[in-house]
Structure formats: structure tokens, C-alpha cells
Design a protein around this motif. Structure first.
Motif: not given
Lengths: 294, 294
Positions: B224, A249, B204, B200, B221, A188-189, A181-182, A184-186, A192-194, A246, B212-213, A126
Motif C-alpha cells: 500500500t 487511526a 503509522v 499512510l 502495508l 495502523r499497519v 496492543r495487537h 492498536q498496532a493492527m 487502515l491500509p485496507l 480504527l 512495535f506496530a 501476519m
């Protein structure tokens, strides 16, 4: 220095992440030797010059042959043909991992193509930079970074433990997570920001008075769009390989922006204040929780 | 040190921006004395302790009486009643300016309320911080920052020149702009990023697996969403006083996100690559043009 944890580490792809990994493996003596390959002209030479590899390979086959650790460090979509290309040359007992930003599809490709006796464990450090390429590579990128590991569902516990040990040697924090799960979390955090950062930049440039606006712009726009300066191929591959999480999100985010648009048009003072209060509280709680500053 | 440019500068509102202005005026000897007022309990005392003012006032009237420069440094919406409250106490010849993020409505309020003999010139230093309050104030915040000035359409050229000189003394770059053009530009490069950054963060936290995220989230994040840690009242006031330009910017941005959502769902490889390529090129060109790094 502690003895090496692997004998021959092969890195496929010597950009920001692959190059940084080579530098880190060598700096920490985690591999007795590091061999690297990159399909782009001159990149392997630059990696050798920068000290990111001990040796450069002229082909994928030459790179992975005899390696006990193989790391895929290309953008995600390129990993699929790479897995097929390298499979015949992997020795039994080889541990294969990757540094890709999405994990579900990568794990599926690996399960489809994995030769007998080879263990694949997905990986995602990360960390990153808005810069890309071997020129931006640095061993320090991994210091203190969470490094997700997604083992295959069956077996491989001791191999996962070995890989985690190697990651710790580089100063990073291994964390075993489930691939879905990874992703799904990515979504969002990170993903999406990208997407949003790039869209913000384009919203600015779409305006007829963009040059004037940009001449006034300050740190707010610079930071909000920082990740939009990263590799476009990496970003596209993220969109292509994490599409369902994505888009979900994005749906939540777009609905929120539409609510805000209505509140702004209506001058809805309490709703707008609640929006910014809630966002600030969430951000402060997040960063306080990790002691990561502002 | 060069002689002071004003005798008695009065600052109304001693948060991040007003406090920083007091520190800068004093550090650069730009005002012979600085008096400050803040409606919140203890803030003026803190500003005095921090050296941001020479003297604190117990009321708006006491603060502006006898001042040859008055600076409104509150969130924008609070400026309107403040202008009415201070008007009776302004001396003829006083120069009034502000540090607000939006200019059209502020200029209109000033035109409505301006007492005879008082010149109002809108101001907006293009700097800030995700921190707020007098504790975060620093004279350095203005170094190298563009500082927009929006004079009234009629007259005041020599007063604008005087104010520009004072701004230069603080290390900032004065730039005369038309208020409507300023607000249109800010809607894109400052206010939209602020609204989006907060959205954003809320996207999240809206997810069931948010904790978790966030435990995996990294610099992407953090950067941003940085501006979402700023003052919620300032952000709300921006939305309330630049609604039409901001909703127009949001409409463009939301439409772009909807296009991207469709491209992601369709796996539209070339369109997605073009999106990220275009955004990166625009960002790199912008930052190269100003030599401001990444």
C-alpha cells in the motif's frame, strides 16, 4: 519427519487461511490427522481434494469432537456463534486458537464461553493474500510470517509454549503480544491500509471519466489497492471488531490528508517536500530494519 | 536492427526515467547517438558507465546543440527554467518532448517559450519504480507501458506520428490524449495514491507504539505504501503542478473516508460490506479488463 505435535487438529473454516493451515499441518507432519469443516457448500470437498484436510466433517460438532487442537479460521464475527456451537463438544484439555485479524473481542468472547478445562489462546498469523478461498490456499503463506499469540491473562504458559512450537514447525515466527496492543498496532499497519485501499479504488470509480483513467493506470494504483481485492467479509469484520482503534487511526489519517490538501492548494513547496521526505525515510528505515526489500 | 529513427537524442536529466530512456534508445537502436546531461555531480558519468548514453555533456547548451530529439527527463518543476535555458540552442526542426507526470503546466510553459521551428509534444510514460536514480534505470521499464502523448493543439501530426513510432520501438504503447484530461485522470489513478501512500506511512509513524506496530507489519502495508519510497521531489512537483485536479480528488477521497469513519463508529454492517464489495468488484473488473493479474 519429527513426530506430530497434536493428534487430531480440527479446522473450522477452510478458506485461504484455514485451507493454508491444513496444508501446512499436513506438509510438516505437525498433526497426526486434520479434520475440517466449512459451512459453505462444496468447500470442505475442495479442501479434501486439495489435500488440506485428511477428513471432512459434516457439522461443527463432528469436527471438534475428539480434537486436541481446534482452530477457528472463519472471518472474525462468525467466531462468536461458532464458539457457542462448538463449546458442548470440546473435550477437557483441548487447546483452541483462531486465525482472526482482531483479538480483543475474540478474547472476550472466548473468556465468556470457554468450557471448563479448555484453553483458548488467540492467534493471528501476519500473512494473507489479495486472493481468497481454498483455491488460493498454500502452506508457503506462513513461511517467515510473524504469528501473534494472545494468551488469556491467567495461566496457560505451557499451552502457549506448545502452540508456539507448532507454529515454528510451520515455518512461522510465534510472538506473544497483549491483545489490546495487537489491535492498536493492527489498526495502523493493516486495517487502515485496507480501508484506505478500498476507498482509493472507489475514489477512482466515482469519477465520470473513470474508465479512461483506469485505462492509463499502472503499477502505482495496482499495488496501492492490492489489499482491496481481499475478502469483503473479512474486511467488514475487521471494521466491526476493531472500531475504536480504527476510527482513532482514521482520525489521524484524515487530519493529515486535510493538511496536505491545504498545502497542495497553497503550493506550499517546503511542507510538501517534507511530507514526502519523511514518508520515504520512514518506509526505507522500516524495510531496511527487517531486510524485506522494497 | 532497423535503422535509427533519430540521429542525435539529447536527454536532460539522467535519473530513473532519463537513464532508462537512454538505455532503451541504445538497446533498440532507435537513436544513432544519445547524449546526456545531469546537473547533479557524477550522474552523467554514472549514466555513461551504465551504457545509458554514448556521450555526456557538460552543459545544457552542449547537450541540446545539434540534437534532432530533445527529451526533458527532470522532475516537472525543473523543466520550466530548463526550457528557457535550452531554447537559444535548439535547431529549427528539433522535436522536444518530456517524461513528466503532469502535462497542463508543462504544455503551457512550452507554448510560452517554444522557439520558432521547434515542435514540443508532451509525453508521459506510465511506468516507474519506487527506486530512483540512474542505478535503478532499465530499458525494460517501458515494455508494455502506455506512453501518453499530448501534442500542441495546432499542427504537428506528422511529428506526433514520428514520436509514436519511436516509442513503439522501445516496446511501449503510445497514446495521444488531451493534456487536461490526462492530468484529471492522473490525479485519481496516480497522484492521489502517491499522496495517500505517504500519508499512510506517516500515520503509522505518528503513533507512540509505531516501532512495535511496524515490527508486526506485513505485505499489506508494504504494498500500500510502495510508491511512497519514490523520489520526494518528483512527488512534490506533481502536487505543485496538478494542484486543482489533485485537491478535487482529495476532497472526494476525504469525504469517503469520513463516511467510512462514521460507518465504523456506528457498526454499520451493510454499508461497510457494500464498501468493500464495491471496491473489490471495481478492482477485479479493472485488472480483468487489462489482463494484468492481481
Amino acid at each position: 519427519m519429527a513426530p506430530p505435535l497434536v493428534q487430531r487438529a480440527a479446522i473450522l473454516g477452510l478458506g485461504l487461511m484455514g485451507g493454508s493451515l491444513g496444508l501446512a499441518l499436513r506438509e510438516h507432519g505437525a498433526a497426526a490427522s486434520v479434520i475440517g469443516y466449512d459451512a459453505a457448500v462444496g468447500v470442505a470437498e475442495a479442501a479434501l481434494g486439495a489435500g488440506a484436510v485428511d477428513e471432512m466433517a459434516r457439522s461443527v460438532a463432528a469436527c471438534v469432537t475428539g480434537a486436541d487442537l481446534v482452530v477457528l479460521a472463519t472471518p472474525v464475527v462468525a467466531m462468536r456463534p461458532l464458539m457457542a456451537e462448538m463449546a458442548p463438544y470440546l473435550s477437557s484439555g483441548t487447546l483452541v486458537t483462531d486465525l482472526g485479524s482482531t483479538k480483543v473481542e475474540v478474547m472476550q468472547w472466548a473468556a465468556d464461553m470457554r468450557p471448563r478445562g479448555v484453553t483458548f489462546i488467540g492467534g493471528h498469523p501476519m500473512c494473507g493474500s489479495e486472493r481468497s478461498g481454498i483455491e488460493a490456499a498454500t502452506a508457503a503463506i506462513f513461511h517467515g510470517a510473524v504469528w501473534c499469540l494472545t494468551p488469556q491473562p491467567t495461566g496457560g504458559d505451557t499451552r502457549t509454549a506448545s502452540l508456539a512450537l507448532l507454529i515454528q514447525r510451520l515455518g512461522a515466527l510465534p510472538r506473544v503480544v497483549e491483545a489490546a496492543r495487537h489491535d492498536q498496532a493492527m489498526a495502523r499497519v493493516s486495517h487502515l491500509p485496507l480501508v484506505v485501499a478500498a476507498a482509493l479504488m472507489r475514489t477512482v470509480t466515482a469519477h465520470e471519466d473513470a474508465a479512461f483513467a483506469l485505462s492509463l493506470a499502472a503499477g502505482g494504483l495496482r499495488d496501492t489497492t492490492r489489499v482491496a481485492s481481499g475478502s469483503p467479509i473479512m474486511a467488514r469484520d475487521i471494521c466491526l471488531t476493531n472500531a475504536s482503534a480504527l476510527t482513532a487511526a482514521l482520525d489521524v489519517h484524515i487530519a493529515l490528508l486535510q493538511d496536505l490538501r491545504a498545502q497542495i492548494a497553497a503550493g506550499d513547496d517546503p511542507a510538501l517536500l517534507a511530507h514526502f521526505d519523511e514518508a520515504r525515510a520512514a518506509r526505507v528505515a522500516w524495510l531496511d530494519g527487517r531486510g524485506a526489500g522494497s
